[in-house]
Design an enzyme around this catalytic site. Structure first.
Site, short mmCIF file in Angstrom:
data_model
loop_
_atom_site.label_atom_id
_atom_site.label_comp_id
_atom_site.label_asym_id
_atom_site.label_seq_id
_atom_site.Cartn_x
_atom_site.Cartn_y
_atom_site.Cartn_z
N GLY A 16 0.79 -1.23 0.00
CA GLY A 16 0.00 0.00 0.00
C GLY A 16 0.82 1.27 0.00
CG HIS A 17 4.06 3.80 1.93
ND1 HIS A 17 5.34 4.21 1.68
CD2 HIS A 17 3.46 4.83 2.54
CE1 HIS A 17 5.51 5.44 2.15
NE2 HIS A 17 4.37 5.83 2.67
CG PHE A 18 3.17 5.27 -2.45
CD1 PHE A 18 2.04 5.76 -1.83
CD2 PHE A 18 4.40 5.81 -2.12
CE1 PHE A 18 2.12 6.79 -0.90
CE2 PHE A 18 4.50 6.83 -1.19
CZ PHE A 18 3.37 7.33 -0.57
#
Length: 163
Positions: free
Chosen positions: A57-59
């Site tokens: 999720g990052h990124f």
């Protein structure tokens, strides 16, 4: 921490697990490369791989290690240094522990600077130096580097507490 010998400066991941209570996904260090109670210093290593959960999720299209996790890795290295120094610096506190488990817990973060992204394939090298100690609180200056360049710096405070 007398089981760790000043003549053997490296501590592998299994040794780290004996020192820190952190476990997956927050056990962020792979190896202690060097340490010195006399100099109040430690050098730790984190191998950053694409398999880290936080990259989901990052990124997703530009994987970057979150700055807060770089600081957490710095705090873990500092906690290990504190544990290795506990028998000399904190003898009065260790004696009062009454057989209970104690560890260093993050108590403050100052002067944080993140200077560049840390990405999969990087080897994060963390250098911490204990600069001050009063009662159960200690302060360390810490830097994280990749390829010899500083990617993050911070002043960390930790408290030696029961858990």
């Amino acid at each position: 921490m007398s089981q760790f010998n000043q003549n053997n400066k490296q501590i592998d991941v299994m040794g780290i697990r004996k020192i820190l209570p952190h476990r997956y996904p927050f056990a962020l260090l792979d190896k202690i490369v060097d340490w010195s109670v006399e100099d109040r210093t430690i050098v730790a290593q984190k191998n950053v791989t694409i398999n880290e959960d936080f990259f989901n999720g990052h990124f997703p299209d530009f994987p970057v290690m979150p700055g807060v996790l770089i600081v957490e890795a710095m705090a873990q290295a500092t906690a290990i240094l504190g544990e290795l120094m506990a028998e000399t610096l904190f003898a009065h506190v260790v004696e009062k522990a009454g057989g209970g488990r104690r560890t260093f817990m993050l108590a403050g973060i100052d002067k944080v600077r993140v200077k560049r992204p840390v990405v999969p394939g990087d080897v994060l090298v963390i250098e911490s130096r204990m600069v001050k100690q009063k009662n159960i609180i200690c302060t360390a200056e810490s830097v994280a580097k990749v390829d010899g360049q500083i990617v993050c710096s911070a002043e960390l405070m930790a408290a030696y507490k029961d858990y």
